[in-house]
Scaffold this motif. Structure first.
Motif, PDB file in Angstrom:
ATOM      1  N   ASN A 211       0.824  -1.206   0.000  1.00 30.59           N
ATOM      2  CA  ASN A 211       0.000   0.000   0.000  1.00 30.59           C
ATOM      3  C   ASN A 211       0.860   1.258   0.000  1.00 30.59           C
ATOM      4  N   LYS A 252      -0.579   2.956 -11.476  1.00 29.27           N
ATOM      5  CA  LYS A 252      -1.992   2.577 -11.417  1.00 29.27           C
ATOM      6  C   LYS A 252      -2.762   3.312 -10.323  1.00 29.27           C
ATOM      7  N   ASN A 253      -2.064   3.817  -9.323  1.00 26.29           N
ATOM      8  CA  ASN A 253      -2.725   4.489  -8.212  1.00 26.29           C
ATOM      9  C   ASN A 253      -2.004   5.809  -7.942  1.00 26.29           C
ATOM     10  N   GLU A 255      -2.071   7.755  -5.575  1.00 27.91           N
ATOM     11  CA  GLU A 255      -1.707   8.009  -4.179  1.00 27.91           C
ATOM     12  C   GLU A 255      -0.207   7.765  -3.946  1.00 27.91           C
ATOM     13  N   ASP A 304      -5.213  14.657 -10.504  1.00 33.22           N
ATOM     14  CA  ASP A 304      -5.995  13.700  -9.733  1.00 33.22           C
ATOM     15  C   ASP A 304      -6.976  14.420  -8.820  1.00 33.22           C
TER      16      ASP A 304
END
Length: 507
Positions: A211, A252-253, A255, A304
């Motif tokens: 994560n 892909k993310n 964050e 984003d």
């Protein structure tokens, strides 16, 4: 118990071939042998949760070793871990070699539950080098990591392994490791690797990307000098940055990119906070380089936020609006490009060299003889923290009390000032009174969120104008942003009045 000090560097197979012909290794005959390692844990990964790696190693064809390691890899690729190793036989675990009684008892209690989780199979080519009075082993490992299939899996999963480990055989300082790595990195693309083989093996076995990693809790204490505190904070920022590299590169993310930016922002804030006790040359060399890197990651986060926090509520309120559909399509395309660009920045040789050089410099940084105030720089941390926090609070008070309208530009300055104060409080939190600090931080966090959202509205207006087909946002989007801005400004003014009456936790 041995203390393992090593620097781990990732490289491509092509760079590995070049490494073996490097002048630094000229005339030094290497040893070459095969290593097959199987790592063990309980079904619930109890060892990993405690930062323990347990492996059985076959060296060559006949020698078996059991190894227990404790401690995580550090920032910049440098790891300093406790290690116990002794001869064994296949499948035999003798934890009597572990001198830490608590760790030994834990391992013995888990003995019956141990099972293989993954293996590494690689060829090690190792050179022993004299380096500035120290002895360093340079080991080139090439092979693969294999996840051991569980019941029901049809085939094992593996990934290639190609890395260099520089281990301090004789000597106490990591300087020799960094000097050798920097010499090699001038000709080769070597990237400091924060993930150990064990970490990579676990990730492969679980089949998931870790994560996004947020900033770590400060570990400074009142007995540290200001310079030692800066070093601790900076290494923590580097760790956060590197823990988000793989996800940012995967793209892909968003964050991951955001947290990488936060890590750099925290590091740059620490530079400013501790500048009175850092050498001028150190600050002048590295502060601009981190600013430049941050700028390469910036636009991905902007897009984003625009898509999720500005455009999404508009689409929900006005479904089917054609103009919003155009903005969505263009925004998604631009965000994807910005995300890919941010990932590319983190694969460049310049970034790898910055990580390596800055990590080395951190272990060598010393306070200047005289600080900016002409006083001895050996200041107690509590007193130093109070002075620096007060200066940041005074910057906020000046901006709030200035005459004239609190326009977007002033709010932007105020947002940055609040962010600097927030980071400073987080850095110094362990040496400040907890009760007063919590209330102060809560009010500070609320204000920063409001100022951040107001800044997002300004950014959204700019982004819409840049990509709008007619060059101007339509009345719908313009009115939405204007209305939201007004509500936020009203809330901001109310919060500011309350914040200015709060008692400062460092006084």
């Amino acid at each position: 118990m041995a203390k393992e000090i090593e620097l781990k560097l990732r490289l491509s197979p092509a760079q590995a071939r070049r490494l073996q012909a490097h002048p630094v290794l000229s005339g030094n005959k290497p040893q070459k042998y095969q290593l097959l390692n199987t790592y063990y844990d309980t079904p619930d990964f109890d060892l990993r949760q405690r930062g323990i790696a347990l492996r059985l190693r076959r060296k060559g064809w006949a020698v078996w070793l059991m190894t227990v390691k404790c401690g995580a890899s550090g920032a910049g690729g440098l790891a300093q871990r406790s290690e116990w190793e002794a001869p064994t036989q296949p499948g035999v675990f003798d934890f009597s070699i572990v001198t830490d009684s608590g760790l030994r008892e834990f391992l013995e209690a888990q003995h019956s539950r141990l099972q293989p989780v993954f293996s590494t199979d690689f060829t090690r080519t190792a050179w022993t080098l004299d380096q500035a009075g120290s002895v360093v082993e340079l080991a080139l490992d090439r092979g693969k990591i294999n996840a051991i299939p569980v019941a029901g899996d049809t085939a094992p999963v593996s990934e290639p392994l190609c890395e260099v480990e520089l281990e301090l055989v004789e000597g106490a300082s990591p300087d020799a490791l960094f000097d050798l790595a920097i010499a090699l990195a001038s000709d080769l693309h070597l990237h400091p690797e924060i993930a150990s083989k064990a970490e990579r093996g676990y990730a492969l076995a679980e089949g998931v990307l870790a994560n996004p990693v947020k900033g770590f809790v400060s570990t400074v204490n009142k007995d540290m000098s200001p310079v030692d505190s800066f070093r601790s904070i900076a290494l923590s920022c580097l760790t956060q940055l590197q823990r988000n590299e793989a996800g940012a590169i995967a793209g892909k993310n968003p964050e991951y990119v955001h947290q990488a930016r936060v890590a750099i922002r925290r590091l740059r804030s620490a530079f400013k906070l501790f500048s009175p006790v850092l050498g001028v040359d150190f600050v002048e060399v590295y502060s601009p380089r981190w600013r430049e890197l941050a700028s390469g990651l910036g636009s991905a986060r902007d897009w984003d936020v625009f898509l999720t926090e500005t455009l999404a509520p508009l689409e929900e309120a006005f479904p089917g609006d054609a103009d919003l559909a155009v903005l969505r399509a263009k925004g998604e395309a631009t965000k994807a490009k910005a995300q890919a660009s941010a990932g590319i920045v983190l694969t460049q040789k310049d970034y790898s060299q910055l990580l390596l050089a800055f990590s080395a410099a951190l272990f060598r940084v010393d306070p200047p003889t005289i600080d900016a105030q002409g006083k001895a720089s050996a200041l107690k941390l509590r007193k130093f923290a109070g002075r620096r926090l007060q200066k940041r609070a005074e910057m906020i008070e000046q901006l709030v009390n200035e005459h004239g309208k609190m326009n977007a530009e002033r709010r932007h300055e105020l947002r940055i000032a609040f962010k600097k104060l927030r980071y400073a409080l987080e850095f110094f939190a362990p040496i400040l009174p907890c009760k007063r600090l919590s209330a102060y931080q809560l009010s500070l966090s609320t204000l920063q969120d409001l100022l951040g959202t107001l800044n997002d509205q300004v950014t959204a207006s700019r982004l819409i104008k840049e990509m709008h087909p007619k060059g101007e946002p339509n009345p719908l989007t313009r009115g939405w942003i204007a209305g939201r801005t007004q509500l936020l400004v009203t809330a901001l003014n109310d919060e500011l009045r309350g914040f200015m009456t709060n008692r400062k936790p460092w006084l």
